[in-house]
Scaffold this motif. Structure first.
Motif, PDB file in Angstrom:
ATOM      1  N   GLN A  59       0.729  -0.780   0.139  1.00 58.79           N
ATOM      2  CA  GLN A  59       0.084   0.189  -0.097  1.00 58.79           C
ATOM      3  C   GLN A  59       1.205   1.335  -0.246  1.00 58.79           C
ATOM      4  O   GLN A  59       0.310   3.087   0.320  1.00 58.79           O
ATOM      5  N   TYR A  60       2.190   1.030   0.784  1.00 60.27           N
ATOM      6  CA  TYR A  60       2.987   2.420   0.598  1.00 60.27           C
ATOM      7  C   TYR A  60       4.599   2.312  -0.931  1.00 60.27           C
ATOM      8  O   TYR A  60       4.493   0.834  -0.788  1.00 60.27           O
ATOM      9  N   CYS A  61       4.875   3.544  -1.123  1.00 60.56           N
ATOM     10  CA  CYS A  61       6.218   3.589  -2.593  1.00 60.56           C
ATOM     11  C   CYS A  61       7.231   3.365  -1.257  1.00 60.56           C
ATOM     12  O   CYS A  61       6.734   2.822   0.533  1.00 60.56           O
ATOM     13  N   ILE A  62       8.003   2.821  -1.362  1.00 58.20           N
ATOM     14  CA  ILE A  62       9.911   2.756  -0.579  1.00 58.20           C
ATOM     15  C   ILE A  62       9.533   4.162   0.638  1.00 58.20           C
ATOM     16  O   ILE A  62      10.271   3.304   1.360  1.00 58.20           O
ATOM     17  N   HIS A  63       9.423   5.030  -0.322  1.00 63.59           N
ATOM     18  CA  HIS A  63       9.980   5.846   0.775  1.00 63.59           C
ATOM     19  C   HIS A  63       9.098   5.789   2.140  1.00 63.59           C
ATOM     20  O   HIS A  63       9.551   5.808   3.072  1.00 63.59           O
ATOM     21  N   CYS A  64       7.881   5.940   1.428  1.00 65.23           N
ATOM     22  CA  CYS A  64       7.081   6.107   2.818  1.00 65.23           C
ATOM     23  C   CYS A  64       7.033   5.173   3.903  1.00 65.23           C
ATOM     24  O   CYS A  64       6.693   4.505   5.049  1.00 65.23           O
ATOM     25  N   GLN A  65       7.231   3.869   3.374  1.00 66.28           N
ATOM     26  CA  GLN A  65       6.749   2.796   3.686  1.00 66.28           C
ATOM     27  C   GLN A  65       7.982   2.699   4.834  1.00 66.28           C
ATOM     28  O   GLN A  65       7.872   2.437   6.387  1.00 66.28           O
ATOM     29  N   GLN A  66       9.741   3.022   4.791  1.00 66.62           N
ATOM     30  CA  GLN A  66      10.795   3.074   5.486  1.00 66.62           C
ATOM     31  C   GLN A  66      10.208   3.993   6.468  1.00 66.62           C
ATOM     32  O   GLN A  66      10.641   3.785   7.677  1.00 66.62           O
ATOM     33  N   GLN A  67       9.536   4.878   5.900  1.00 69.84           N
ATOM     34  CA  GLN A  67       9.174   5.683   7.558  1.00 69.84           C
ATOM     35  C   GLN A  67       8.439   5.535   8.935  1.00 69.84           C
ATOM     36  O   GLN A  67       8.720   5.724   9.704  1.00 69.84           O
ATOM     37  N   ILE A  68       7.699   4.604   8.430  1.00 67.00           N
ATOM     38  CA  ILE A  68       5.927   3.943   8.716  1.00 67.00           C
ATOM     39  C   ILE A  68       7.564   2.718   9.682  1.00 67.00           C
ATOM     40  O   ILE A  68       7.064   2.516  10.979  1.00 67.00           O
ATOM     41  N   ASP A  69       7.849   1.889   9.617  1.00 66.15           N
ATOM     42  CA  ASP A  69       9.256   0.883   9.581  1.00 66.15           C
ATOM     43  C   ASP A  69      10.120   2.140  11.142  1.00 66.15           C
ATOM     44  O   ASP A  69       9.961   1.579  11.924  1.00 66.15           O
ATOM     45  N   LYS A  70      10.298   3.386  10.617  1.00 67.24           N
ATOM     46  CA  LYS A  70      10.941   3.317  11.729  1.00 67.24           C
ATOM     47  C   LYS A  70      10.301   4.275  12.506  1.00 67.24           C
ATOM     48  O   LYS A  70      10.487   3.920  13.744  1.00 67.24           O
ATOM     49  N   GLN A  71       9.280   4.277  12.540  1.00 63.65           N
ATOM     50  CA  GLN A  71       7.884   4.804  13.958  1.00 63.65           C
ATOM     51  C   GLN A  71       8.062   3.922  13.827  1.00 63.65           C
ATOM     52  O   GLN A  71       7.776   4.330  15.539  1.00 63.65           O
ATOM     53  N   LEU A  72       7.462   2.526  14.041  1.00 63.76           N
ATOM     54  CA  LEU A  72       7.379   2.250  14.341  1.00 63.76           C
ATOM     55  C   LEU A  72       8.192   1.090  15.545  1.00 63.76           C
ATOM     56  O   LEU A  72       8.340   0.671  16.662  1.00 63.76           O
ATOM     57  N   ALA A  73       9.396   1.094  14.979  1.00 59.27           N
ATOM     58  CA  ALA A  73      10.618   0.980  15.241  1.00 59.27           C
ATOM     59  C   ALA A  73      11.198   1.947  17.029  1.00 59.27           C
ATOM     60  O   ALA A  73      12.025   1.383  18.009  1.00 59.27           O
ATOM     61  N   ASN A  74      11.049   3.292  16.492  1.00 60.73           N
ATOM     62  CA  ASN A  74      11.006   3.944  17.328  1.00 60.73           C
ATOM     63  C   ASN A  74      10.055   3.811  19.181  1.00 60.73           C
ATOM     64  O   ASN A  74      10.460   4.007  19.879  1.00 60.73           O
ATOM     65  N   ALA A  75       8.835   3.177  18.481  1.00 61.71           N
ATOM     66  CA  ALA A  75       7.872   3.219  19.456  1.00 61.71           C
ATOM     67  C   ALA A  75       7.983   2.014  20.074  1.00 61.71           C
ATOM     68  O   ALA A  75       7.822   1.835  21.137  1.00 61.71           O
ATOM     69  N   THR A  76       8.308   0.656  19.384  1.00 62.92           N
ATOM     70  CA  THR A  76       8.865  -0.372  20.424  1.00 62.92           C
ATOM     71  C   THR A  76       9.979   0.157  20.872  1.00 62.92           C
ATOM     72  O   THR A  76      10.242  -1.325  22.272  1.00 62.92           O
ATOM     73  N   ALA A  77      10.560   0.598  20.849  1.00 64.82           N
ATOM     74  CA  ALA A  77      12.105   0.150  21.597  1.00 64.82           C
ATOM     75  C   ALA A  77      12.050   0.933  22.565  1.00 64.82           C
ATOM     76  O   ALA A  77      12.591   1.099  23.495  1.00 64.82           O
ATOM     77  N   LEU A  78      11.256   2.078  23.262  1.00 64.76           N
ATOM     78  CA  LEU A  78      11.119   2.513  24.355  1.00 64.76           C
ATOM     79  C   LEU A  78      10.731   1.954  25.193  1.00 64.76           C
ATOM     80  O   LEU A  78      10.519   2.042  26.256  1.00 64.76           O
ATOM     81  N   TYR A  79       9.851   0.597  24.806  1.00 65.17           N
ATOM     82  CA  TYR A  79       9.054  -0.003  26.054  1.00 65.17           C
ATOM     83  C   TYR A  79      10.228  -1.273  26.698  1.00 65.17           C
ATOM     84  O   TYR A  79      11.051  -1.345  26.144  1.00 65.17           O
ATOM     85  N   ASN A  80      10.660  -1.288  27.923  1.00 71.07           N
ATOM     86  CA  ASN A  80      11.504  -1.630  28.638  1.00 71.07           C
ATOM     87  C   ASN A  80      10.673  -2.628  29.338  1.00 71.07           C
ATOM     88  O   ASN A  80      10.173  -2.520  30.092  1.00 71.07           O
ATOM     89  N   ARG A  81      10.557  -3.913  29.217  1.00 73.71           N
ATOM     90  CA  ARG A  81      10.389  -4.604  29.081  1.00 73.71           C
ATOM     91  C   ARG A  81      10.431  -6.098  30.337  1.00 73.71           C
ATOM     92  O   ARG A  81       9.866  -6.207  31.488  1.00 73.71           O
ATOM     93  N   ARG A  82      12.360  -5.714  31.125  1.00 73.26           N
ATOM     94  CA  ARG A  82      12.733  -6.450  31.844  1.00 73.26           C
ATOM     95  C   ARG A  82      12.790  -5.606  33.385  1.00 73.26           C
ATOM     96  O   ARG A  82      12.433  -6.510  34.246  1.00 73.26           O
ATOM     97  N   GLY A  83      12.055  -4.708  33.157  1.00 71.28           N
ATOM     98  CA  GLY A  83      11.498  -3.892  34.653  1.00 71.28           C
ATOM     99  C   GLY A  83      13.110  -4.043  35.813  1.00 71.28           C
ATOM    100  O   GLY A  83      12.718  -3.891  36.740  1.00 71.28           O
ATOM    101  N   SER A  84      14.211  -4.494  35.772  1.00 76.69           N
ATOM    102  CA  SER A  84      15.084  -4.603  36.685  1.00 76.69           C
ATOM    103  C   SER A  84      15.251  -2.794  37.443  1.00 76.69           C
ATOM    104  O   SER A  84      14.973  -2.297  37.116  1.00 76.69           O
ATOM    105  N   LYS A  85      15.594  -3.405  38.670  1.00 82.21           N
ATOM    106  CA  LYS A  85      16.408  -2.094  38.939  1.00 82.21           C
ATOM    107  C   LYS A  85      17.001  -1.396  38.879  1.00 82.21           C
ATOM    108  O   LYS A  85      16.857   0.394  38.542  1.00 82.21           O
ATOM    109  N   ASP A  86      18.221  -1.715  37.539  1.00 84.72           N
ATOM    110  CA  ASP A  86      18.983  -0.443  37.348  1.00 84.72           C
ATOM    111  C   ASP A  86      17.498   0.063  36.483  1.00 84.72           C
ATOM    112  O   ASP A  86      18.027   1.909  36.056  1.00 84.72           O
ATOM    113  N   SER A  87      17.007  -0.088  35.563  1.00 88.63           N
ATOM    114  CA  SER A  87      17.051   0.348  34.403  1.00 88.63           C
ATOM    115  C   SER A  87      15.216   1.165  35.247  1.00 88.63           C
ATOM    116  O   SER A  87      15.062   2.182  33.864  1.00 88.63           O
TER     117      SER A  87
END
Length: 90
Positions: A59-87
């Motif tokens: 549904q998207y051209c290569i450029h737009c798909q890359q932008q969408i993929d970056k946004q999704l990667a950034n959104a999931t990268a901030l999620y810390n599942r570990r929950g350790s005391k250090d983090s």
């Protein structure tokens, strides 16, 4: 050996949860529509025929798909599942 209230397999449960979340995200991103768009849904530029043939339901051209993929990667990268005391202290 686990300490505190964590069970002995807490790390494995965290890994399994991360994998399950990644699989769920990948399934949501699959396009159920098998027809590819001729024009990008985001910017309106034409999608090359080779891309439409290679990826069913694109549904998207290569450029737009890359932008969408970056946004999704950034959104999931901030999620810390570990929950350790250090983090939690950072």
């Amino acid at each position: 050996m686990a300490s505190g209230w964590a069970s002995d397999d807490a790390v494995n449960q965290q890994i399994d949860g991360t994998i399950a979340d990644a699989i769920d995200n990948a399934r949501r991103q699959l396009n159920q529509n098998s027809l590819s768009a001729s024009y990008c849904s985001e910017c309106g530029d034409p999608i090359p025929e080779a891309r439409r043939l290679a990826l069913s339901g694109v549904q998207y051209c290569i450029h737009c798909q890359q932008q969408i993929d970056k946004q999704l990667a950034n959104a999931t990268a901030l999620y810390n599942r570990r929950g350790s005391k250090d983090s939690q202290l950072r």
